[in-house]
Design a protein around this motif. Structure first.
Motif, mmCIF file in Angstrom:
data_model
loop_
_atom_site.group_PDB
_atom_site.id
_atom_site.type_symbol
_atom_site.label_atom_id
_atom_site.label_comp_id
_atom_site.label_asym_id
_atom_site.label_seq_id
_atom_site.Cartn_x
_atom_site.Cartn_y
_atom_site.Cartn_z
ATOM 1 N N UNK A 1 43.615 24.619 42.190
ATOM 2 C CA UNK A 1 43.452 25.617 41.137
ATOM 3 C C UNK A 1 42.402 26.652 41.544
ATOM 4 N N UNK A 2 41.330 26.201 42.180
ATOM 5 C CA UNK A 2 40.288 27.120 42.620
ATOM 6 C C UNK A 2 40.824 28.111 43.651
ATOM 7 N N UNK A 3 41.593 27.633 44.607
ATOM 8 C CA UNK A 3 42.173 28.522 45.621
ATOM 9 C C UNK A 3 43.121 29.524 44.963
ATOM 10 N N UNK A 4 43.973 29.050 44.069
ATOM 11 C CA UNK A 4 44.889 29.960 43.369
ATOM 12 C C UNK A 4 44.117 30.989 42.546
ATOM 13 N N UNK A 5 43.032 30.563 41.925
ATOM 14 C CA UNK A 5 42.201 31.483 41.153
ATOM 15 C C UNK A 5 41.546 32.530 42.053
ATOM 16 N N UNK A 6 41.159 32.119 43.262
ATOM 17 C CA UNK A 6 40.619 33.065 44.229
ATOM 18 C C UNK A 6 41.654 34.096 44.649
ATOM 19 N N UNK A 7 42.891 33.641 44.817
ATOM 20 C CA UNK A 7 43.975 34.575 45.150
ATOM 21 C C UNK A 7 44.231 35.533 43.992
ATOM 22 N N UNK A 8 44.136 35.023 42.765
ATOM 23 C CA UNK A 8 44.279 35.899 41.597
ATOM 24 C C UNK A 8 43.130 36.905 41.525
ATOM 25 N N UNK A 9 41.956 36.519 42.014
ATOM 26 C CA UNK A 9 40.845 37.472 42.068
ATOM 27 C C UNK A 9 41.207 38.639 42.978
ATOM 28 N N UNK A 10 41.832 38.333 44.104
ATOM 29 C CA UNK A 10 42.305 39.400 44.992
ATOM 30 C C UNK A 10 43.289 40.304 44.254
ATOM 31 N N UNK A 11 44.210 39.698 43.516
ATOM 32 C CA UNK A 11 45.214 40.478 42.781
ATOM 33 C C UNK A 11 44.561 41.399 41.763
ATOM 34 N N UNK A 12 43.578 40.872 41.005
ATOM 35 C CA UNK A 12 42.985 41.753 39.995
ATOM 36 C C UNK A 12 42.129 42.840 40.620
ATOM 37 N N UNK A 13 41.502 42.565 41.743
ATOM 38 C CA UNK A 13 40.704 43.606 42.402
ATOM 39 C C UNK A 13 41.590 44.748 42.893
ATOM 40 N N UNK A 14 42.727 44.400 43.488
ATOM 41 C CA UNK A 14 43.656 45.436 43.959
ATOM 42 C C UNK A 14 44.258 46.183 42.771
ATOM 43 N N UNK A 15 44.616 45.450 41.713
ATOM 44 C CA UNK A 15 45.174 46.100 40.516
ATOM 45 C C UNK A 15 44.150 47.036 39.886
ATOM 46 N N UNK A 16 42.886 46.638 39.892
ATOM 47 C CA UNK A 16 41.831 47.498 39.350
ATOM 48 C C UNK A 16 41.757 48.805 40.132
ATOM 49 N N UNK A 17 41.827 48.697 41.454
ATOM 50 C CA UNK A 17 41.825 49.903 42.292
ATOM 51 C C UNK A 17 43.041 50.778 41.988
ATOM 52 N N UNK A 18 44.197 50.162 41.883
ATOM 53 C CA UNK A 18 45.442 50.897 41.656
ATOM 54 C C UNK A 18 45.543 51.464 40.248
ATOM 55 N N UNK B 1 49.390 48.858 36.579
ATOM 56 C CA UNK B 1 48.289 48.176 37.264
ATOM 57 C C UNK B 1 47.187 47.718 36.299
ATOM 58 N N UNK B 2 46.992 48.451 35.210
ATOM 59 C CA UNK B 2 45.977 48.054 34.230
ATOM 60 C C UNK B 2 46.350 46.739 33.558
ATOM 61 N N UNK B 3 47.620 46.573 33.217
ATOM 62 C CA UNK B 3 48.093 45.323 32.599
ATOM 63 C C UNK B 3 48.022 44.188 33.618
ATOM 64 N N UNK B 4 48.424 44.459 34.851
ATOM 65 C CA UNK B 4 48.333 43.440 35.907
ATOM 66 C C UNK B 4 46.878 43.018 36.079
ATOM 67 N N UNK B 5 45.969 43.966 36.065
ATOM 68 C CA UNK B 5 44.538 43.654 36.172
ATOM 69 C C UNK B 5 44.103 42.681 35.080
ATOM 70 N N UNK B 6 44.420 42.997 33.833
ATOM 71 C CA UNK B 6 43.973 42.153 32.716
ATOM 72 C C UNK B 6 44.559 40.748 32.822
#
Length: 104
Positions: A5-22, A31-36
């Motif tokens: 779960x921790x590793x998957x959560x870390x991968x989701x952190x990558x997803x939200x960081x990229x979505x925040x940029x986009x 991208x805003x909805x994906x971020x949230x």
């Protein structure tokens, strides 16, 4: 299970960081909805994992996965610099994350 779960959560952190940029400052809806969504799921996963993993170890692993993942996507897909020193620095972060897991 907590480590998965921790590793998957870390991968989701990558997803939200990229979505925040986009999201361009939350001016682009998708991208805003994906971020949230990814932010909330990442935090829920981190909270779950911290029930079994010490907070210092869990947080650093979570941040490390997110930071390395975000940097790699930046280099591979977004045209950010991928020079040798940056890559070596990412390897140091990975070594630290692996070390925390191994010596947990």
């Amino acid at each position: 299970m907590a480590w998965i779960v921790l590793v998957l959560s870390g991968l989701l952190e990558t997803a939200w960081a990229i979505a925040l940029d986009r999201s361009a400052g939350f001016t682009r809806p998708v991208p805003s909805v994906v971020f949230v969504i990814t932010l909330v799921l990442s935090m829920i996963g981190l909270g779950y994992a911290l029930r079994e993993i010490p907070v210092g170890t869990g947080y650093v692993v979570w941040v490390g996965i997110g930071a390395v993942g975000t940097a790699l996507i930046g280099m591979v897909a977004l045209g950010e610099s991928a020079n040798l020193l940056r890559l070596l620095s990412l390897l140091l972060v990975i070594a630290g994350v692996v070390g925390l897991k191994v010596f947990h």
